[in-house]
Design an enzyme around this catalytic site. Structure first.
Site, PDB file in Angstrom:
ATOM      1  CD  GLN A  75      86.157  66.362  22.881  1.00  0.00           C
ATOM      2  OE1 GLN A  75      85.103  66.705  23.404  1.00  0.00           O
ATOM      3  NE2 GLN A  75      87.336  66.730  23.344  1.00  0.00           N
ATOM      4  CB  SER A  76      81.747  60.027  23.969  1.00  0.00           C
ATOM      5  OG  SER A  76      80.437  59.601  24.289  1.00  0.00           O
ATOM      6  CG  ASN A  77      78.321  65.084  22.592  1.00  0.00           C
ATOM      7  OD1 ASN A  77      78.920  66.054  23.036  1.00  0.00           O
ATOM      8  ND2 ASN A  77      78.262  64.813  21.294  1.00  0.00           N
TER       9      ASN A  77
END
Ligand SMILES: *Cc1c(COP(=O)(O)O)cnc(C)c1O
Length: 338
Positions: A75-77
């Site tokens: 879930q890397s921004n």
């Protein structure tokens, strides 16, 4: 210090607002809490990586790259913002994701940032097991792409190298300018710290201007000593890149790791409380991995009397709300604050 010496693109909406949080401040009985809205940087739901990418991708274009490689947790921004920036510049984006948070739901694996990665046209080249040697995997991917005649540019996780950290040197300048404009004396800056670039840039920028404003990083992963070491090393390298004289004092780097909970990306009760309070008192969305834990730290330290009631504390909202949709199961039952 003269930031304009460094190549930079315009990717976001700046300056981001510096706003009061009157309801939260009243609810907690002081100090005066302000929020720097780096969740509103404008690039595909925004976040702190946009500032770093303005410098990193300027460097990529100077090197005539045609494909950007980067990496992050599922879930890397950072990955999502890098793909969005690449799209805007007409560059290809190939990314490696790490299953850093294990055994998570379908929502976590596929919704939130992952959904946006696809929509923005990024190619998820691999989704690797936790603990893989990702920097090496990025080098391999770059080799493969070079063999195909492409010109890859590797951005490290979180965009955290001295070039990326310049983005938060710029934020420090912006914040000081706003504080003069708004006649706001800033006593403390607090934010979530992960791959270190945000804190390193802030500490270098605020230090270079002799502002005397202390920065507190709330760690979302590493233990205090390790986090401070990482931030300090990067801050020193950023200091050198800026051509500043003397040394950045080691005491300028302070991290607190009391709010990580069971690990990176794993929910805590205090994070859920922070999400609920900001949403229901101020209409502001935090995220479960970074800004939620950062704000949980600020709230707890306020309750423990770490700040005086008349202090002005600026929380830097580093973004991440797209990740909320990966945490549907945890958030569905969040309830009303009391
Ligand atoms: C990456 C990120 C952070 C941490 O910033 P670093 O520069 O990696 O320390 C904080 N908040 C959000 C929402 C992020 O995506």
């Amino acid at each position: 210090m003269h930031l304009a010496r460094f190549p930079r693109l315009s990717l976001g909406h700046f300056p981001t607002p510096l706003e009061a949080l009157p309801n939260l401040s009243r609810y907690l009985g002081g100090p005066n809490i302000y929020i720097k809205r780096d969740d509103c940087t404008g690039l595909a739901t925004g976040g702190n990586k946009t500032r770093k990418l303005e410098f990193l991708l300027a460097d990529a274009l100077q090197q005539q790259a045609d494909v950007v490689i980067t990496q992050g947790a599922t879930q890397s921004n950072h990955v999502r913002q890098t793909i969005a920036a690449a799209a805007k510049l007409g560059l290809e984006a190939q990314v490696l994701l790490e299953k850093r948070v294990s055994d998570f739901s379908d929502d976590y694996q596929r919704s939130g940032n992952v959904l946006l990665d696809n929509l923005l046209g990024g190619r998820i080249a691999a989704h690797l097991p936790a603990g893989s040697d990702i920097p090496q995997a990025m080098e391999h991917l770059a080799e493969t792409l070079r063999a195909q005649g492409k010109r890859p540019y590797i951005i490290p996780g979180g965009g955290s190298n001295p070039t990326g950290a310049l983005g938060y040197v710029a934020c420090a300048e912006e914040l000081l300018y706003q504080s003069s404009q708004q006649r706001l004396r800033i006593d403390h800056v607090v934010h979530a710290t992960g791959s270190s670039g945000t804190q390193a840039g802030l500490v270098a920028g605020l230090g270079a201007s002799n502002s005397g404003i202390p920065v507190l990083g709330i760690s979302v992963r590493a233990a205090k000593d390790k986090q401070e070491q990482n931030v300090y090393q990067l801050a020193q390298r950023t200091w050198e890149l800026l051509g500043l004289k003397g040394e950045l004092p080691r005491e300028a780097v302070v991290a607190n790791s009391d709010y990580v909970g069971a690990g990176y990306g794993l929910p805590t009760n205090s994070m859920l409380e922070a999400l609920r309070l900001l949403a229901q008192l101020e209409g502001i969305l935090l995220d479960p991995v970074y800004s939620g834990k950062g704000m949980a730290g600020l709230i707890d330290l306020i309750r423990r009397g770490r700040f005086s009631p008349h202090d002005n504390v600026v929380f830097i909202h580093t973004g991440g709300s797209a990740g909320l949709f990966g945490y549907r199961q945890v958030l569905e039952s969040v309830g009303k604050y009391d």
